[in-house]
Scaffold this active site. Structure first.
Site, PDB file in Angstrom:
ATOM      1  CB  THR A  23      63.877  58.780  21.332  1.00 12.72           C
ATOM      2  OG1 THR A  23      63.003  59.349  20.027  1.00 12.72           O
ATOM      3  CG2 THR A  23      63.331  58.060  22.272  1.00 12.72           C
ATOM      4  N   GLY A  24      65.333  62.326  20.863  1.00  5.84           N
ATOM      5  CA  GLY A  24      66.022  63.098  19.988  1.00  5.84           C
ATOM      6  C   GLY A  24      67.372  63.650  20.727  1.00  5.84           C
ATOM      7  CG  ASP A  59      66.935  56.535  24.910  1.00  9.53           C
ATOM      8  OD1 ASP A  59      67.067  55.885  26.058  1.00  9.53           O
ATOM      9  OD2 ASP A  59      67.397  56.673  24.050  1.00  9.53           O
ATOM     10  CD  GLU A  85      73.039  61.526  26.314  1.00 13.54           C
ATOM     11  OE1 GLU A  85      71.780  61.328  26.195  1.00 13.54           O
ATOM     12  OE2 GLU A  85      73.814  61.088  25.275  1.00 13.54           O
ATOM     13  CG  HIS A 122      71.679  58.051  24.006  1.00 15.11           C
ATOM     14  ND1 HIS A 122      72.154  59.431  23.985  1.00 15.11           N
ATOM     15  CD2 HIS A 122      71.403  57.724  22.732  1.00 15.11           C
ATOM     16  CE1 HIS A 122      72.052  59.675  22.732  1.00 15.11           C
ATOM     17  NE2 HIS A 122      71.494  58.931  21.939  1.00 15.11           N
ATOM     18  CB  ALA A 138      65.907  55.206  21.775  1.00 17.29           C
ATOM     19  CD1 TRP A 139      71.310  54.688  20.545  1.00 11.62           C
ATOM     20  CD2 TRP A 139      72.214  53.228  19.373  1.00 11.62           C
ATOM     21  NE1 TRP A 139      72.463  54.292  21.260  1.00 11.62           N
ATOM     22  CE2 TRP A 139      73.077  53.386  20.534  1.00 11.62           C
ATOM     23  CE3 TRP A 139      72.850  52.424  18.315  1.00 11.62           C
ATOM     24  CZ2 TRP A 139      74.347  52.834  20.642  1.00 11.62           C
ATOM     25  CZ3 TRP A 139      73.928  51.877  18.569  1.00 11.62           C
ATOM     26  CH2 TRP A 139      74.933  51.817  19.514  1.00 11.62           C
TER      27      TRP A 139
END
Length: 334
Positions: free
Chosen positions: A243-244, A269, A274, A295, A297-298
């Site tokens: 997830t980084g 993620d 992107e 993308h 997760a946040w």
């Protein structure tokens, strides 16, 4: 909609579509200060459109739109950049500093959201939830001679070992949740830094862990951090979660490891590009036990609102400073 002051502060959000909840300026500004705000939100901004959109802006809000030295030099009014994220790699910080532009990020709006995503994907991978869900509706369960259907081996989370690469806010939040599930947590030595007493060299950690979660920023030392050699160090029944930043992992090597069953699963993620092109290797069909998310997760509702509120407060701070320093009459008035 308020009518802005004739000498209002021009604020531009270049990719407001990345934050669907909008910026709650009314929560941070009274009516008199709102009158000094001229705000324009663009759903997205293509590279060719950036220069024109920031040309008269005093404050620019950006999530992923890149602001390099050449573009910053074309924005003579620009005083503040607010990054709608924790990472700051999309802005030329040295150029901004030399031009007197301050740059502000939002470092801790979604740590818990990302950590929860890590745990959710870890459970999904270890328990093969996607495959078991498909089996429940594609006829395999109905055809079973028993009350249940046995497929891929379900691995426990409690009692297993999670390796965390990156010890910032998100890495620490992930560790707390993992320990709450009864996991043993190991931290990796940060590339390019001395190891703390409870940190292990990355190669050693990869060989010992049942799951590995990546939380380091993308810098030269971490680009391609998980390549074919390091994937080969991991246990065949281990899973990898990223997830980084997408470029931390070599996607071709990851696909090869999953297809050859040298790795039990992966949750990604983030990708190095992107949105990804249709021919991205991780979008190929039939990759076993790959959980790919866009993308997000946040992006819990609470994290989005927290991010929006902090961005609005940063703009409000600029407006308060601007009004306090402004002359009582417009320049050139008698």
């Amino acid at each position: 909609m308020h009518r802005p002051h004739p000498f209002a502060c021009q604020v531009v959000f270049l990719d407001a579509g990345t934050l669907p909840c909008g910026l709650p300026f009314a929560q941070h500004l009274d009516a008199s200060l709102l009158a000094h705000l001229a705000y324009q939100a663009h759903e997205r901004t293509a590279p060719a459109e950036v220069a024109a959109r920031i040309a008269q802006a005093e404050v620019v809000v950006t999530n992923k739109v890149r602001l390099g030295a050449e573009l910053l030099a074309q924005a003579p009014q620009l005083q503040r950049i607010c990054i709608a994220a924790a990472g700051m790699d999309n802005v030329d910080l040295q150029a901004a500093r030399s031009l007197g532009i301050t740059v502000h990020n939002v470092p801790d709006y979604g740590s818990d959201s990302v950590a929860e995503h890590v745990m959710a994907t870890l459970l999904a991978l270890r328990r093969h939830l996607a495959e078991y869900s498909r089996a429940a509706i594609d006829g395999r369960w109905s055809a079973s001679p028993h009350f249940c259907w046995h497929g891929p081996r379900i691995q426990p989370v409690g009692g297993s070992t999670l390796g965390i690469v990156g010890r910032g806010r998100i890495g620490q939040a992930t560790a707390r949740l993992a320990q709450g599930l009864g996991m043993r947590v190991l931290f990796a030595q940060r590339p390019g830094r001395e190891a703390a007493d409870d940190e292990r060299p990355l190669d050693d950690l990869l060989a010992q862990c049942d799951a590995v979660s990546l939380h380091v920023p993308l810098i030269p030392d971490t680009r391609g951090l998980i390549d074919a050699r390091r994937l080969a160090l991991m246990k065949p029944d281990a899973v990898l979660i990223n997830t980084g930043r997408g470029a931390l992992v070599d996607p071709h090597a990851l696909v090869a490891a999953l297809r050859a069953q040298r790795l039990a699963g992966a949750a990604m993620d983030v990708l190095e590009v992107e949105p990804p092109p249709p021919d991205h290797p991780l979008l190929a069909p039939g990759i076993p036990n790959l959980l790919l998310t866009p993308h997000v997760a946040w992006a819990s509702e609470q994290a989005q609102q927290r991010l929006a509120s902090r961005l609005a407060e940063q703009v409000a701070q600029h407006l308060r400073e601007r009004v306090s320093l402004a002359p009582t009459s417009p320049p050139g008035a008698a």
